[in-house]
Design a protein around this motif. Structure first.
Motif, PDB file in Angstrom:
ATOM      1  N   ARG A  12       0.802  -1.226   0.000  1.00  0.00           N
ATOM      2  CA  ARG A  12       0.000   0.000   0.000  1.00  0.00           C
ATOM      3  C   ARG A  12       0.835   1.276   0.000  1.00  0.00           C
ATOM      4  O   ARG A  12       0.446   2.264  -0.629  1.00  0.00           O
ATOM      5  N   PRO A  13       1.994   1.337   0.683  1.00  0.00           N
ATOM      6  CA  PRO A  13       2.781   2.590   0.631  1.00  0.00           C
ATOM      7  C   PRO A  13       3.169   2.995  -0.783  1.00  0.00           C
ATOM      8  O   PRO A  13       3.059   4.177  -1.141  1.00  0.00           O
ATOM      9  N   SER A  14       3.626   2.045  -1.595  1.00  0.00           N
ATOM     10  CA  SER A  14       4.003   2.406  -2.965  1.00  0.00           C
ATOM     11  C   SER A  14       2.786   2.813  -3.781  1.00  0.00           C
ATOM     12  O   SER A  14       2.870   3.706  -4.639  1.00  0.00           O
ATOM     13  N   LEU A  15       1.614   2.201  -3.505  1.00  0.00           N
ATOM     14  CA  LEU A  15       0.394   2.579  -4.204  1.00  0.00           C
ATOM     15  C   LEU A  15      -0.043   3.979  -3.812  1.00  0.00           C
ATOM     16  O   LEU A  15      -0.380   4.813  -4.675  1.00  0.00           O
ATOM     17  N   HIS A  16      -0.020   4.307  -2.506  1.00  0.00           N
ATOM     18  CA  HIS A  16      -0.414   5.633  -2.057  1.00  0.00           C
ATOM     19  C   HIS A  16       0.558   6.697  -2.544  1.00  0.00           C
ATOM     20  O   HIS A  16       0.146   7.824  -2.875  1.00  0.00           O
ATOM     21  N   ALA A  17       1.848   6.373  -2.613  1.00  0.00           N
ATOM     22  CA  ALA A  17       2.829   7.339  -3.110  1.00  0.00           C
ATOM     23  C   ALA A  17       2.566   7.670  -4.572  1.00  0.00           C
ATOM     24  O   ALA A  17       2.673   8.841  -4.984  1.00  0.00           O
ATOM     25  N   ALA A  18       2.216   6.667  -5.362  1.00  0.00           N
ATOM     26  CA  ALA A  18       1.907   6.924  -6.769  1.00  0.00           C
ATOM     27  C   ALA A  18       0.653   7.774  -6.905  1.00  0.00           C
ATOM     28  O   ALA A  18       0.582   8.662  -7.774  1.00  0.00           O
ATOM     29  N   LEU A  19      -0.332   7.549  -6.032  1.00  0.00           N
ATOM     30  CA  LEU A  19      -1.556   8.363  -6.079  1.00  0.00           C
ATOM     31  C   LEU A  19      -1.270   9.809  -5.676  1.00  0.00           C
ATOM     32  O   LEU A  19      -1.793  10.753  -6.289  1.00  0.00           O
ATOM     33  N   ARG A  20      -0.435  10.027  -4.648  1.00  0.00           N
ATOM     34  CA  ARG A  20      -0.115  11.388  -4.220  1.00  0.00           C
ATOM     35  C   ARG A  20       0.654  12.151  -5.295  1.00  0.00           C
ATOM     36  O   ARG A  20       0.482  13.365  -5.449  1.00  0.00           O
ATOM     37  N   ASN A  21       1.482  11.437  -6.032  1.00  0.00           N
ATOM     38  CA  ASN A  21       2.275  12.091  -7.080  1.00  0.00           C
ATOM     39  C   ASN A  21       1.493  12.272  -8.381  1.00  0.00           C
ATOM     40  O   ASN A  21       2.041  12.799  -9.357  1.00  0.00           O
ATOM     41  N   GLY A  22       0.245  11.837  -8.398  1.00  0.00           N
ATOM     42  CA  GLY A  22      -0.578  12.006  -9.593  1.00  0.00           C
ATOM     43  C   GLY A  22      -0.201  11.093 -10.748  1.00  0.00           C
ATOM     44  O   GLY A  22      -0.536  11.385 -11.900  1.00  0.00           O
ATOM     45  N   GLN A  23       0.454   9.983 -10.451  1.00  0.00           N
ATOM     46  CA  GLN A  23       0.835   9.058 -11.509  1.00  0.00           C
ATOM     47  C   GLN A  23      -0.376   8.234 -11.952  1.00  0.00           C
ATOM     48  O   GLN A  23      -1.140   7.752 -11.112  1.00  0.00           O
ATOM     49  N   PRO A  24      -0.559   8.087 -13.248  1.00  0.00           N
ATOM     50  CA  PRO A  24      -1.678   7.246 -13.719  1.00  0.00           C
ATOM     51  C   PRO A  24      -1.430   5.778 -13.375  1.00  0.00           C
ATOM     52  O   PRO A  24      -0.331   5.252 -13.601  1.00  0.00           O
ATOM     53  N   LEU A  25      -2.457   5.148 -12.813  1.00  0.00           N
ATOM     54  CA  LEU A  25      -2.366   3.747 -12.417  1.00  0.00           C
ATOM     55  C   LEU A  25      -3.066   2.867 -13.450  1.00  0.00           C
ATOM     56  O   LEU A  25      -4.077   3.256 -14.043  1.00  0.00           O
ATOM     57  N   SER A  26      -2.533   1.698 -13.640  1.00  0.00           N
ATOM     58  CA  SER A  26      -3.151   0.705 -14.519  1.00  0.00           C
ATOM     59  C   SER A  26      -2.910  -0.676 -13.929  1.00  0.00           C
ATOM     60  O   SER A  26      -1.950  -0.899 -13.187  1.00  0.00           O
ATOM     61  N   VAL A  27      -3.813  -1.609 -14.271  1.00  0.00           N
ATOM     62  CA  VAL A  27      -3.746  -2.965 -13.749  1.00  0.00           C
ATOM     63  C   VAL A  27      -3.882  -3.930 -14.915  1.00  0.00           C
ATOM     64  O   VAL A  27      -4.727  -3.743 -15.801  1.00  0.00           O
ATOM     65  N   GLN A  28      -3.058  -4.949 -14.910  1.00  0.00           N
ATOM     66  CA  GLN A  28      -3.126  -5.998 -15.917  1.00  0.00           C
ATOM     67  C   GLN A  28      -3.266  -7.347 -15.221  1.00  0.00           C
ATOM     68  O   GLN A  28      -2.592  -7.606 -14.219  1.00  0.00           O
ATOM     69  N   CYS A  29      -4.143  -8.182 -15.751  1.00  0.00           N
ATOM     70  CA  CYS A  29      -4.387  -9.504 -15.174  1.00  0.00           C
ATOM     71  C   CYS A  29      -4.057 -10.554 -16.220  1.00  0.00           C
ATOM     72  O   CYS A  29      -4.592 -10.521 -17.333  1.00  0.00           O
ATOM     73  N   LEU A  30      -3.162 -11.471 -15.865  1.00  0.00           N
ATOM     74  CA  LEU A  30      -2.776 -12.543 -16.780  1.00  0.00           C
ATOM     75  C   LEU A  30      -3.608 -13.783 -16.467  1.00  0.00           C
ATOM     76  O   LEU A  30      -3.538 -14.311 -15.354  1.00  0.00           O
ATOM     77  N   PRO A  31      -4.403 -14.268 -17.431  1.00  0.00           N
ATOM     78  CA  PRO A  31      -5.170 -15.495 -17.191  1.00  0.00           C
ATOM     79  C   PRO A  31      -4.248 -16.694 -17.093  1.00  0.00           C
ATOM     80  O   PRO A  31      -3.073 -16.629 -17.476  1.00  0.00           O
ATOM     81  N   PRO A  32      -4.744 -17.819 -16.598  1.00  0.00           N
ATOM     82  CA  PRO A  32      -3.865 -18.987 -16.406  1.00  0.00           C
ATOM     83  C   PRO A  32      -3.279 -19.541 -17.692  1.00  0.00           C
ATOM     84  O   PRO A  32      -2.248 -20.196 -17.664  1.00  0.00           O
ATOM     85  N   ASP A  33      -3.926 -19.306 -18.861  1.00  0.00           N
ATOM     86  CA  ASP A  33      -3.389 -19.852 -20.104  1.00  0.00           C
ATOM     87  C   ASP A  33      -2.512 -18.854 -20.849  1.00  0.00           C
ATOM     88  O   ASP A  33      -2.125 -19.086 -21.984  1.00  0.00           O
ATOM     89  N   HIS A  34      -2.180 -17.720 -20.213  1.00  0.00           N
ATOM     90  CA  HIS A  34      -1.345 -16.716 -20.865  1.00  0.00           C
ATOM     91  C   HIS A  34       0.085 -17.240 -20.973  1.00  0.00           C
ATOM     92  O   HIS A  34       0.610 -17.846 -20.037  1.00  0.00           O
ATOM     93  N   PRO A  35       0.764 -17.022 -22.123  1.00  0.00           N
ATOM     94  CA  PRO A  35       2.135 -17.547 -22.263  1.00  0.00           C
ATOM     95  C   PRO A  35       3.129 -16.938 -21.286  1.00  0.00           C
ATOM     96  O   PRO A  35       4.161 -17.549 -21.010  1.00  0.00           O
ATOM     97  N   CYS A  36       2.837 -15.756 -20.751  1.00  0.00           N
ATOM     98  CA  CYS A  36       3.753 -15.123 -19.794  1.00  0.00           C
ATOM     99  C   CYS A  36       3.457 -15.522 -18.348  1.00  0.00           C
ATOM    100  O   CYS A  36       4.139 -15.056 -17.437  1.00  0.00           O
ATOM    101  N   SER A  37       2.442 -16.321 -18.138  1.00  0.00           N
ATOM    102  CA  SER A  37       2.077 -16.737 -16.788  1.00  0.00           C
ATOM    103  C   SER A  37       2.607 -18.135 -16.528  1.00  0.00           C
ATOM    104  O   SER A  37       2.401 -19.057 -17.314  1.00  0.00           O
ATOM    105  N   CYS A  38       3.303 -18.294 -15.410  1.00  0.00           N
ATOM    106  CA  CYS A  38       3.838 -19.607 -15.013  1.00  0.00           C
ATOM    107  C   CYS A  38       3.036 -20.206 -13.867  1.00  0.00           C
ATOM    108  O   CYS A  38       3.485 -21.164 -13.223  1.00  0.00           O
ATOM    109  N   GLN A  39       1.875 -19.644 -13.567  1.00  0.00           N
ATOM    110  CA  GLN A  39       1.077 -20.128 -12.455  1.00  0.00           C
ATOM    111  C   GLN A  39       0.324 -21.393 -12.856  1.00  0.00           C
ATOM    112  O   GLN A  39      -0.072 -21.565 -14.018  1.00  0.00           O
ATOM    113  N   PRO A  40       0.111 -22.311 -11.918  1.00  0.00           N
ATOM    114  CA  PRO A  40      -0.550 -23.579 -12.257  1.00  0.00           C
ATOM    115  C   PRO A  40      -2.047 -23.401 -12.481  1.00  0.00           C
ATOM    116  O   PRO A  40      -2.674 -22.479 -11.957  1.00  0.00           O
ATOM    117  N   VAL A  41      -2.620 -24.320 -13.259  1.00  0.00           N
ATOM    118  CA  VAL A  41      -4.060 -24.348 -13.498  1.00  0.00           C
ATOM    119  C   VAL A  41      -4.476 -25.808 -13.613  1.00  0.00           C
ATOM    120  O   VAL A  41      -3.740 -26.641 -14.150  1.00  0.00           O
TER     121      VAL A  41
END
Length: 213
Positions: free
Chosen positions: A36-65
């Motif tokens: 949360r500290p790094s998230l709040h610091a980005a919000l205070r500095n006015g940095q645009p936030l974005s979120v990306q979610c990798l599904p389990p079948d994504h080639p860049c994801s090594c998480q099990p399914v």
């Protein structure tokens, strides 16, 4: 003598049912305290936030399914054109770990693994004596859509997760068909001529290897 048609018997797999099921779940992911500290610091500095979610079948994801079929099938009856039709209710459990990445001005802040479990009940045509061993299945596609609209206010992100499950019910059967025994065809198709290489000049010895006469 012409070869007459007669009864022949072939053994092949018969498909009793083939279904595509879309499973859906909406999750709310609070940002853990260590990040949360790094998230709040980005919000205070006015940095645009974005979120990306990798599904389990994504080639860049090594998480099990994994996808499991629970062997206990529940029997039911469905009315089709006023006629009762027996059905089997199968329960599938999809378990995966999503990778959720948080960015500020395009730079990665942190990555969170999110466990996911989808529970789906599917009605299948499974006439006796077929059972759960005649059911094959696979995850055909998966998608994860993050919604960071709540992130500045609640410190949480919503995830819409979709999984497409392909289910097949099949068993071998013996069919009687009309046919005739056949033989291999003759070797009547001419083989194209082999092309010569481009360099077709005759072989010549180097000057120092020539014999003197």
């Amino acid at each position: 003598m012409p070869k007459l048609l007669r009864e022949q018997y072939v053994r092949l797999p018969k498909v009793y049912d083939w279904v595509l099921v879309t499973s859906y779940s909406r999750l709310r992911l609070p940002v853990p305290e260590p990040f949360r500290p790094s998230l709040h610091a980005a919000l205070r500095n006015g940095q645009p936030l974005s979120v990306q979610c990798l599904p389990p079948d994504h080639p860049c994801s090594c998480q099990p399914v994994s996808c499991r079929l629970l062997p206990q099938l529940r029997q039911a009856t469905y009315l089709a054109d006023s006629q009762p039709m027996p059905l089997s209710i199968a329960r599938f459990v999809i378990e995966a770990t999503l990778s959720v990445l948080f960015f500020a001005t395009g730079d990665l802040l942190f990555e969170l693994p999110v466990p996911l479990a989808l529970d789906e009940h599917v009605a299948l045509s499974l006439p006796p004596p077929l059972d759960h061993t005649n059911i094959t299945y696979r995850i055909a596609a998966a998608e994860c859509r993050p919604n960071p609209a709540l992130l500045p206010h609640t410190g949480a992100v919503e995830l819409d997760v979709f999984a497409c499950l392909e289910i097949l019910v099949e068993a071998p059967v013996v069919l009687e068909v009309m046919g005739r025994m056949c033989t291999p065809r003759p070797d009547s198709i001419p083989v194209p001529a082999r092309k010569l290489p481009l360099d077709c000049s005759p072989f010549r010895l180097p000057p120092h290897c020539r014999r003197l006469h």
